[in-house]
Write a protein that holds these residues in place. Sequence first.
Motif, PDB file in Angstrom:
ATOM      1  N   SER A 107       0.855  -1.171   0.000  1.00 40.34           N
ATOM      2  CA  SER A 107       0.000   0.000   0.000  1.00 40.34           C
ATOM      3  C   SER A 107       0.897   1.228   0.000  1.00 40.34           C
ATOM      4  O   SER A 107       1.847   1.306   0.775  1.00 40.34           O
ATOM      5  N   TYR A 110      -2.737   3.980  -3.268  1.00 39.07           N
ATOM      6  CA  TYR A 110      -2.723   2.906  -4.262  1.00 39.07           C
ATOM      7  C   TYR A 110      -2.356   1.640  -3.505  1.00 39.07           C
ATOM      8  O   TYR A 110      -1.451   1.645  -2.675  1.00 39.07           O
ATOM      9  N   TRP A 111      -3.032   0.543  -3.787  1.00 38.25           N
ATOM     10  CA  TRP A 111      -2.741  -0.707  -3.112  1.00 38.25           C
ATOM     11  C   TRP A 111      -2.740  -1.850  -4.118  1.00 38.25           C
ATOM     12  O   TRP A 111      -3.375  -1.773  -5.163  1.00 38.25           O
ATOM     13  N   GLU A 112      -2.012  -2.891  -3.780  1.00 29.89           N
ATOM     14  CA  GLU A 112      -2.010  -4.091  -4.615  1.00 29.89           C
ATOM     15  C   GLU A 112      -1.751  -5.304  -3.747  1.00 29.89           C
ATOM     16  O   GLU A 112      -1.136  -5.223  -2.692  1.00 29.89           O
ATOM     17  N   HIS A 172      -5.745  -4.955  -7.258  1.00 30.81           N
ATOM     18  CA  HIS A 172      -5.154  -3.639  -7.084  1.00 30.81           C
ATOM     19  C   HIS A 172      -6.257  -2.595  -7.162  1.00 30.81           C
ATOM     20  O   HIS A 172      -7.345  -2.853  -7.677  1.00 30.81           O
ATOM     21  N   MET A 204      -7.270   1.919  -6.201  1.00 31.86           N
ATOM     22  CA  MET A 204      -6.896   3.261  -5.802  1.00 31.86           C
ATOM     23  C   MET A 204      -8.061   3.860  -5.023  1.00 31.86           C
ATOM     24  O   MET A 204      -9.225   3.633  -5.358  1.00 31.86           O
TER      25      MET A 204
END
Length: 189
Positions: free
Chosen positions: A17, A34-36, A65, A67
Amino acid sequence: HGTPRAPLRPELQDSYSYGVEQQFGKLVRFTLEYWEKQSWNAGDNEQFLNTGILFPIAAARGFFHGMNARLDVLPVAGISSYLSLGKTRALFQAPTVGGLQMEAPEHAPGERYPIDHDQKLSAQLGLRYEGAPGFAQITGRYDSGLVAGDPANALGNPDLQFGLAYPRRDSEGTWRVAPRTICDISAAR
């Protein structure tokens, strides 16, 4: 007798993150994230028919993923507001194991497909007044549509008949629930 099936295994994942938050003066705050996540033996549940009975399942891989963005206006003279936007991409990679799987697999081994957490846009908006006599607020939410099943699979099922008008195919050919907007107005003394 039956075909041997691969056992369920614990999910393993790598998650990241990244985000920033900035205060502008004393009144406005902006957050961007933003995360994945990638997972192996990506866990989920399969519902048995139209009951509350769930069975664990796992896809070979999961790719996720998204946002999130949020703008907050901090209280001034009792008035505050916020706007929040989000986007989520959620894919599983076949094969899937576990559950009952009474029908043939829908996806070929190695094929990636969106799951029901996948949504192109969700948005929330809120405006609130809070003062001595009480409060009043208006909130709203927009959802672009979560992944849904093919409505043809629900034909003749009285438990699902009500929802047949809502799924639509998106530009990628994925069945999704039609977009919706909801509003809520509340007040109290």
